[in-house]
Design a protein around this motif. Structure first.
Motif, PDB file in Angstrom:
ATOM      1  N   ILE A  85       0.865  -1.181   0.000  1.00  0.00           N
ATOM      2  CA  ILE A  85       0.000   0.000   0.000  1.00  0.00           C
ATOM      3  C   ILE A  85       0.901   1.231   0.000  1.00  0.00           C
ATOM      4  O   ILE A  85       1.696   1.431   0.920  1.00  0.00           O
ATOM      5  CB  ILE A  85      -0.926   0.026   1.238  1.00  0.00           C
ATOM      6  CG1 ILE A  85      -1.621  -1.323   1.455  1.00  0.00           C
ATOM      7  CG2 ILE A  85      -1.932   1.172   1.124  1.00  0.00           C
ATOM      8  CD1 ILE A  85      -2.460  -1.803   0.324  1.00  0.00           C
ATOM      9  N   GLY A  86       0.768   2.070  -1.032  1.00  0.00           N
ATOM     10  CA  GLY A  86       1.627   3.234  -1.196  1.00  0.00           C
ATOM     11  C   GLY A  86       1.299   4.366  -0.230  1.00  0.00           C
ATOM     12  O   GLY A  86       0.208   4.428   0.358  1.00  0.00           O
ATOM     13  N   ARG A  87       2.237   5.264  -0.106  1.00  0.00           N
ATOM     14  CA  ARG A  87       2.134   6.402   0.816  1.00  0.00           C
ATOM     15  C   ARG A  87       0.822   7.167   0.632  1.00  0.00           C
ATOM     16  O   ARG A  87       0.419   7.490  -0.484  1.00  0.00           O
ATOM     17  CB  ARG A  87       3.305   7.351   0.578  1.00  0.00           C
ATOM     18  CG  ARG A  87       3.260   8.566   1.466  1.00  0.00           C
ATOM     19  CD  ARG A  87       4.481   9.445   1.285  1.00  0.00           C
ATOM     20  NE  ARG A  87       4.334  10.643   2.078  1.00  0.00           N
ATOM     21  CZ  ARG A  87       4.190  11.857   1.574  1.00  0.00           C
ATOM     22  NH1 ARG A  87       4.208  12.057   0.270  1.00  0.00           N
ATOM     23  NH2 ARG A  87       4.035  12.881   2.373  1.00  0.00           N
ATOM     24  N   GLY A  88       0.173   7.445   1.754  1.00  0.00           N
ATOM     25  CA  GLY A  88      -1.009   8.291   1.754  1.00  0.00           C
ATOM     26  C   GLY A  88      -2.281   7.651   1.245  1.00  0.00           C
ATOM     27  O   GLY A  88      -3.319   8.312   1.190  1.00  0.00           O
ATOM     28  N   VAL A 146      -7.661  -8.266  -2.085  1.00  0.00           N
ATOM     29  CA  VAL A 146      -7.202  -9.603  -2.461  1.00  0.00           C
ATOM     30  C   VAL A 146      -5.695  -9.537  -2.698  1.00  0.00           C
ATOM     31  O   VAL A 146      -5.192  -8.627  -3.363  1.00  0.00           O
ATOM     32  CB  VAL A 146      -7.958 -10.110  -3.705  1.00  0.00           C
ATOM     33  CG1 VAL A 146      -7.420 -11.456  -4.151  1.00  0.00           C
ATOM     34  CG2 VAL A 146      -9.456 -10.206  -3.402  1.00  0.00           C
ATOM     35  N   CYS A 147      -4.981 -10.491  -2.147  1.00  0.00           N
ATOM     36  CA  CYS A 147      -3.520 -10.458  -2.143  1.00  0.00           C
ATOM     37  C   CYS A 147      -2.924 -10.431  -3.552  1.00  0.00           C
ATOM     38  O   CYS A 147      -3.536 -10.862  -4.517  1.00  0.00           O
ATOM     39  CB  CYS A 147      -2.975 -11.656  -1.379  1.00  0.00           C
ATOM     40  SG  CYS A 147      -3.550 -13.256  -1.973  1.00  0.00           S
ATOM     41  N   GLY A 148      -1.714  -9.885  -3.607  1.00  0.00           N
ATOM     42  CA  GLY A 148      -0.979  -9.821  -4.858  1.00  0.00           C
ATOM     43  C   GLY A 148      -1.287  -8.599  -5.693  1.00  0.00           C
ATOM     44  O   GLY A 148      -0.803  -8.474  -6.807  1.00  0.00           O
ATOM     45  N   HIS A 149      -2.075  -7.678  -5.153  1.00  0.00           N
ATOM     46  CA  HIS A 149      -2.464  -6.479  -5.891  1.00  0.00           C
ATOM     47  C   HIS A 149      -2.082  -5.249  -5.079  1.00  0.00           C
ATOM     48  O   HIS A 149      -2.634  -4.999  -4.012  1.00  0.00           O
ATOM     49  CB  HIS A 149      -3.968  -6.483  -6.168  1.00  0.00           C
ATOM     50  CG  HIS A 149      -4.411  -7.714  -6.865  1.00  0.00           C
ATOM     51  ND1 HIS A 149      -4.081  -7.998  -8.166  1.00  0.00           N
ATOM     52  CD2 HIS A 149      -5.137  -8.760  -6.428  1.00  0.00           C
ATOM     53  CE1 HIS A 149      -4.591  -9.155  -8.504  1.00  0.00           C
ATOM     54  NE2 HIS A 149      -5.247  -9.645  -7.471  1.00  0.00           N
ATOM     55  N   THR A 173      -4.335  -4.425  -9.333  1.00  0.00           N
ATOM     56  CA  THR A 173      -3.492  -3.331  -8.873  1.00  0.00           C
ATOM     57  C   THR A 173      -4.175  -1.995  -9.157  1.00  0.00           C
ATOM     58  O   THR A 173      -4.782  -1.801 -10.209  1.00  0.00           O
ATOM     59  CB  THR A 173      -2.113  -3.412  -9.558  1.00  0.00           C
ATOM     60  OG1 THR A 173      -1.472  -4.607  -9.070  1.00  0.00           O
ATOM     61  CG2 THR A 173      -1.247  -2.221  -9.241  1.00  0.00           C
ATOM     62  N   ILE A 174      -4.065  -1.079  -8.190  1.00  0.00           N
ATOM     63  CA  ILE A 174      -4.719   0.231  -8.269  1.00  0.00           C
ATOM     64  C   ILE A 174      -3.640   1.300  -8.441  1.00  0.00           C
ATOM     65  O   ILE A 174      -2.714   1.378  -7.640  1.00  0.00           O
ATOM     66  CB  ILE A 174      -5.538   0.507  -6.988  1.00  0.00           C
ATOM     67  CG1 ILE A 174      -6.519  -0.623  -6.677  1.00  0.00           C
ATOM     68  CG2 ILE A 174      -6.229   1.862  -7.074  1.00  0.00           C
ATOM     69  CD1 ILE A 174      -7.529  -0.901  -7.756  1.00  0.00           C
ATOM     70  N   PRO A 188     -16.478  -6.267  -8.283  1.00  0.00           N
ATOM     71  CA  PRO A 188     -15.090  -5.927  -8.000  1.00  0.00           C
ATOM     72  C   PRO A 188     -14.862  -4.424  -8.144  1.00  0.00           C
ATOM     73  O   PRO A 188     -15.602  -3.734  -8.837  1.00  0.00           O
ATOM     74  CB  PRO A 188     -14.296  -6.697  -9.051  1.00  0.00           C
ATOM     75  CG  PRO A 188     -15.245  -6.828 -10.196  1.00  0.00           C
ATOM     76  CD  PRO A 188     -16.617  -6.932  -9.589  1.00  0.00           C
ATOM     77  N   ALA A 189     -13.808  -3.931  -7.483  1.00  0.00           N
ATOM     78  CA  ALA A 189     -13.521  -2.499  -7.503  1.00  0.00           C
ATOM     79  C   ALA A 189     -13.233  -2.022  -8.921  1.00  0.00           C
ATOM     80  O   ALA A 189     -12.469  -2.636  -9.644  1.00  0.00           O
ATOM     81  CB  ALA A 189     -12.336  -2.195  -6.586  1.00  0.00           C
TER      82      ALA A 189
END
Length: 192
Positions: free
Chosen positions: A106-109, A119-122, A139-140, A150-151
């Motif tokens: 999970i990236g900053r902020g 779900v893992c790996g994303h 991945t987001i 799903p998102a």
């Protein structure tokens, strides 16, 4: 309470964890072995942090969150109430898959809304915003706003958590902070 961080008397912290100065760990939470938790974090009630999880500085973990092995969070991440991370995509009670945990970063902020499932790996990019109840299955990108199951991406968010509206030139200004953002080929960056 020790000299560096506060832990409620009902919290359980394994001995081999590293916990930064100013962090608070509240009622009935368990921080398992080999975790690294940064400075000034707030770990809410009934939180489970599995072995080897890494949380940066100023991470806010709301009540009833489960963070499983393989998860890392950069600084300033917000994890909403009852959100959950997985680490195996095909769990079976009778089959041990501890050697095949998938990683999630999970990236900053970034902010993860209440009851969201990751779900893992994303990975989730810096300053991305995952809406309440969303189920992340891919991945987001940085600054993306995703909702649903799903998102699906429905927009972009500023570092202040305000929805961005890009003009024809690919420019947007955060209405709260006046920070300026540019979109180029589907990638958003803050330029001032």
């Amino acid at each position: 309470m020790n000299n560096n961080y506060f832990a409620h008397e009902t919290a359980f912290i394994d001995e081999d964890c590293q916990i930064g100065r100013g962090t608070k760990i509240w009622h009935f939470s368990h921080v398992m072995s080999n975790c690294i938790i940064g400075q000034n974090c707030n770990i809410g009630q009934n939180v489970v942090i599995s072995p080897k999880v890494v949380l940066g500085d100023n991470v806010k973990v709301q009540n009833n969150v489960s963070i499983y092995t393989g998860v890392t969070c950069d600084d300033d991440v917000f994890l909403g109430p009852s959100c959950v991370f997985t680490n195996v995509i095909n769990p079976r009670s009778a089959i041990n898959r501890r050697d095949s945990f998938l990683k999630t970063h999970i990236g900053r902020g970034a902010s993860i809304g209440a009851n969201a499932t990751i779900v893992c790996g994303h990975d989730i990019g810096p300053f991305a915003f995952v809406g309440a109840g969303a189920v992340v299955t891919k991945t987001i990108p940085a600054y993306a706003l995703v909702i649903g199951n799903p998102a699906k991406q429905v927009g972009w968010m500023s570092e202040y958590g305000i929805k961005l509206e890009f003009n024809k030139e690919g420019m947007a200004t955060c209405l709260e902070s006046n920070q300026v953002y540019k979109m180029n080929n589907g990638i958003v960056t803050r330029i001032k």
